[in-house]
Design a protein around this motif. Structure first.
Motif, PDB file in Angstrom:
ATOM      1  N   VAL A 116      40.489  38.165  34.564  1.00 44.59           N
ATOM      2  CA  VAL A 116      41.417  38.665  35.573  1.00 44.59           C
ATOM      3  C   VAL A 116      41.312  37.843  36.852  1.00 44.59           C
ATOM      4  CG1 VAL A 116      41.891  40.642  37.068  1.00 44.59           C
ATOM      5  CG2 VAL A 116      41.545  40.998  34.641  1.00 44.59           C
ATOM      6  N   SER A 117      40.093  37.473  37.257  1.00 45.28           N
ATOM      7  CA  SER A 117      39.941  36.679  38.473  1.00 45.28           C
ATOM      8  C   SER A 117      40.552  35.292  38.313  1.00 45.28           C
ATOM      9  CB  SER A 117      38.470  36.571  38.865  1.00 45.28           C
ATOM     10  OG  SER A 117      37.763  35.839  37.903  1.00 45.28           O
ATOM     11  N   GLN A 118      40.471  34.709  37.123  1.00 49.58           N
ATOM     12  CA  GLN A 118      41.118  33.420  36.890  1.00 49.58           C
ATOM     13  C   GLN A 118      42.623  33.567  36.876  1.00 49.58           C
ATOM     14  OE1 GLN A 118      39.339  32.126  33.246  1.00 49.58           O
ATOM     15  NE2 GLN A 118      37.469  31.387  34.250  1.00 49.58           N
ATOM     16  N   GLN A 119      43.107  34.667  36.364  1.00 50.27           N
ATOM     17  CA  GLN A 119      44.541  34.918  36.310  1.00 50.27           C
ATOM     18  C   GLN A 119      45.100  35.133  37.709  1.00 50.27           C
ATOM     19  OE1 GLN A 119      45.642  38.454  34.121  1.00 50.27           O
ATOM     20  NE2 GLN A 119      47.214  37.332  33.038  1.00 50.27           N
ATOM     21  N   ILE A 120      44.353  35.808  38.547  1.00 49.51           N
ATOM     22  CA  ILE A 120      44.802  36.032  39.919  1.00 49.51           C
ATOM     23  C   ILE A 120      44.834  34.720  40.679  1.00 49.51           C
ATOM     24  CG2 ILE A 120      44.115  37.092  42.113  1.00 49.51           C
ATOM     25  CD1 ILE A 120      43.176  39.500  40.514  1.00 49.51           C
ATOM     26  N   GLU A 123      48.045  32.891  39.882  1.00 50.59           N
ATOM     27  CA  GLU A 123      49.281  33.540  40.315  1.00 50.59           C
ATOM     28  C   GLU A 123      49.586  33.275  41.781  1.00 50.59           C
ATOM     29  OE1 GLU A 123      49.051  37.656  39.466  1.00 50.59           O
ATOM     30  OE2 GLU A 123      49.312  37.392  37.315  1.00 50.59           O
ATOM     31  N   ASP A 124      48.618  32.843  42.556  1.00 50.31           N
ATOM     32  CA  ASP A 124      48.857  32.593  43.971  1.00 50.31           C
ATOM     33  C   ASP A 124      49.810  31.425  44.185  1.00 50.31           C
ATOM     34  OD1 ASP A 124      47.217  34.655  44.630  1.00 50.31           O
ATOM     35  OD2 ASP A 124      45.446  33.404  44.989  1.00 50.31           O
ATOM     36  N   ASP A 125      49.843  30.502  43.242  1.00 50.61           N
ATOM     37  CA  ASP A 125      50.707  29.340  43.387  1.00 50.61           C
ATOM     38  C   ASP A 125      52.162  29.668  43.053  1.00 50.61           C
ATOM     39  OD1 ASP A 125      48.417  27.977  44.009  1.00 50.61           O
ATOM     40  OD2 ASP A 125      48.124  27.241  41.960  1.00 50.61           O
ATOM     41  N   GLU A 126      52.389  30.713  42.275  1.00 47.81           N
ATOM     42  CA  GLU A 126      53.745  31.060  41.862  1.00 47.81           C
ATOM     43  C   GLU A 126      54.430  31.891  42.935  1.00 47.81           C
ATOM     44  OE1 GLU A 126      53.258  33.131  38.234  1.00 47.81           O
ATOM     45  OE2 GLU A 126      52.329  31.460  37.190  1.00 47.81           O
ATOM     46  N   GLU A 127      55.733  32.146  42.720  1.00 48.25           N
ATOM     47  CA  GLU A 127      56.483  32.982  43.642  1.00 48.25           C
ATOM     48  C   GLU A 127      56.062  34.436  43.487  1.00 48.25           C
ATOM     49  OE1 GLU A 127      60.563  32.603  42.725  1.00 48.25           O
ATOM     50  OE2 GLU A 127      60.693  30.510  43.220  1.00 48.25           O
TER      51      GLU A 127
END
Length: 156
Positions: A116-120, A123-127
């Motif tokens: 989950v921490s890698q997924q978060i 996601e910061d780079d996306e809209e």
């Protein structure tokens, strides 16, 4: 009111050592950290409660003291001791169970938390995702399939 420096230094030392031990990954050291912090808080309550005095019982005196001791601090410390022993028993049961399951006392990273921490982080780079708005044209007074009594039309 005079404040003694030795108890305050002792409280600071116990608290800092307890926090250091609490940040370790070993369950036994975590337990020792919790106990040290609990003892530091008990000493803090005792220090803040003021000077000692006569027992809080009518008619009892002790060494000619003129004031009465505050029984609230003593009751709070006694309650805190009982609570810390309950927490210690719980952490010991957790450590025993973890040791029986994995034969390791170290607390390892949870694979799901790591995922989950890698997924978060990606996601910061996306809209920002858009939240879908409900369609207001679908709202009718007719019973829907999720209603509790779909065949009930009302009393006739």
């Amino acid at each position: 009111m005079t404040t003694f420096l030795i108890p305050l230094i002792l409280i600071g030392g116990l608290t800092s050592t307890g926090v250091y031990l609490l940040l370790e990954r070993n369950l036994t050291r975590m337990l020792l950290g919790l106990l040290l912090i609990g003892n530091a808080v008990n000493l803090l309550i005792l220090t803040v409660s003021g000077v000692g005095g006569n027992p809080p019982i009518r008619g009892r005196t002790s060494n000619g003291a003129t004031t009465t001791a505050d029984p609230l601090a003593q009751g709070m410390i006694l309650t805190a001791i009982v609570i810390s022993m309950g927490i210690a028993a719980f952490v010991l049961a957790l450590a025993y169970r973890a040791y029986r399951l994995t034969t390791v006392e170290e607390v390892s990273n949870d694979p799901e938390d790591t995922r989950v921490s890698q997924q978060i982080g990606t996601e910061d780079d996306e809209e920002e995702p858009t939240i879908p708005q409900p369609d207001i044209h679908l709202d009718t007074d007719a019973p829907d399939e999720l209603d509790a009594l779909p065949g009930f039309e009302g009393s006739k």
